[in-house]
Design an enzyme around this catalytic site. Sequence first.
Site, PDB file in Angstrom:
ATOM      1  N   LYS A  82      31.505  46.336  92.398  1.00 42.01           N
ATOM      2  CA  LYS A  82      31.330  47.298  93.480  1.00 42.01           C
ATOM      3  C   LYS A  82      29.952  47.127  94.108  1.00 42.01           C
ATOM      4  O   LYS A  82      28.958  46.923  93.394  1.00 42.01           O
ATOM      5  CB  LYS A  82      31.498  48.712  92.926  1.00 42.01           C
ATOM      6  CG  LYS A  82      31.438  49.826  93.959  1.00 42.01           C
ATOM      7  CD  LYS A  82      31.713  51.170  93.284  1.00 42.01           C
ATOM      8  CE  LYS A  82      31.648  52.328  94.250  1.00 42.01           C
ATOM      9  NZ  LYS A  82      31.959  53.620  93.591  1.00 42.01           N
ATOM     10  N   SER A 161      35.372  56.244  95.553  1.00 43.13           N
ATOM     11  CA  SER A 161      34.695  55.342  96.458  1.00 43.13           C
ATOM     12  C   SER A 161      34.835  53.861  96.084  1.00 43.13           C
ATOM     13  O   SER A 161      34.446  52.986  96.855  1.00 43.13           O
ATOM     14  CB  SER A 161      33.197  55.695  96.498  1.00 43.13           C
ATOM     15  OG  SER A 161      32.622  55.581  95.202  1.00 43.13           O
ATOM     16  N   SER A 185      35.635  58.335  91.350  1.00 43.03           N
ATOM     17  CA  SER A 185      35.626  57.172  92.237  1.00 43.03           C
ATOM     18  C   SER A 185      36.304  55.926  91.693  1.00 43.03           C
ATOM     19  O   SER A 185      36.606  55.006  92.456  1.00 43.03           O
ATOM     20  CB  SER A 185      34.186  56.826  92.632  1.00 43.03           C
ATOM     21  OG  SER A 185      33.678  57.772  93.536  1.00 43.03           O
TER      22      SER A 185
END
Length: 452
Positions: A82, A161, A185
């Site tokens: 990420k 996210s 997330s």
Amino acid sequence: MENEITQLYAYQISDLLNKKKIDPIILLEQFIENYEKASNQASYAFCKFLKKESLLEAEISWKRQKEDNRLSVFDGIPTGWKDVIDIKNFPAFAGSKLLLKTRMNKIVKDATVVARAKKSGIISLAKTSTVEFAFGGLGINSSSSYPPNLMMKGNYCPGGSSSGSAASVYANLIPLAVGTDTAGSIRIPSAWHSLVGFKPTYGSISNNGVLPLANSFDTLGTISKCVKDTQIFYNILSNKNYKFPNIKPEKITVCVVDDFITNLLPSKERSIYENLICSLALKGIKIKRIKVPEFNIINSILLKKGGVVNFEAWNYWKNTIKSNMNSIDKNVASRFILGKNISSAEALKIKKKITTLKRSVYKRFKKTEILIMPTLAIKPPKIDQVLQKKNYVYYNNLVLNNTRVANIFNLCAITMPIRKDYWFSFSLLAQAKEDKKLLCEAKVIECIINNY
């Protein structure tokens, strides 16, 4: 046609590598081919493609393979990180044009979690896209390209996210990925892509070298296609050496949380969920029905007074963003403003309340027990629908209300699909530092579902 090997679980690919039926270079080339042939929508799962660097890593892994000197079970397996995680020569930008400007020339070293993965021979193929500053549960980001939900036909939210991490695993661009989870997330995009998303105990995987959102809750975790991959990957990233023995269903007690999320389910999903509980009982798992009112209580407090995550996020990033609010995603900006309006005294009161409620939560189930509940109560909304601020706030709060309790009360949590290619998933939760037990019991439950 998509390469068949890229559809396998990571541990299955690893077995082929160990038996020398495939080498790391050929393997990586097949994942690279998937990416280069992917649709624009799927390719947005990657925000930085590390083709040259990954091929060099694969060549070194191949030499180890020839010498029977593989560093770990996952030596030669590609992964994605990420875009809040620093990789040497590739600083994280957190899906932000603003941070792209301020961090572009920043010299960074590998985050601790990246260093551990490299030490085990895992290959870094890409940085994966994220909501700006990792601050949103729906997965949309006006500051950077992002994938829609790749599992559903139409333009639906991917979940956030860690949107790119989930989308890339679902699209077979990588077999597993790393994300962060501050309020859901990892679990939200995993659930909406029928994947296994694991949020371990806070701090069990080092956050060193990871851009923070809220230091008190940020947790590194994994996204994969099965629990066994999760077990192996977690051991590597956390520097643990857990053994995950097989457990008989009769040794497992699952506490069904009856007063949280379930009442929000549509009738179809409620029926699927109750059938799941029945199937677990039929296989010998002990089922208890309990209530955990603290989950609803804390959500009510946060909705009225604001969240500690918002407060911490604003106070960490304010010097960077306060003069540049117009240059970041408007939904992210509005969430920062919520944090700006919370005083230190108010934040302290909320933290004290959390501590009191946490003690109460832990008393409701024993360390030998795990909780079960739906991961989310709604399917992904359409992206066009949530571009309206009122709708964005409604849906973002709805999904985060479902998942944030694990972070607030420091429960380790794993989301697992009930059906492949269907949005409805469930979560198992255990007390802090019970990650090993949770992953062992999740494996048993996964086997029951696969044979159901």
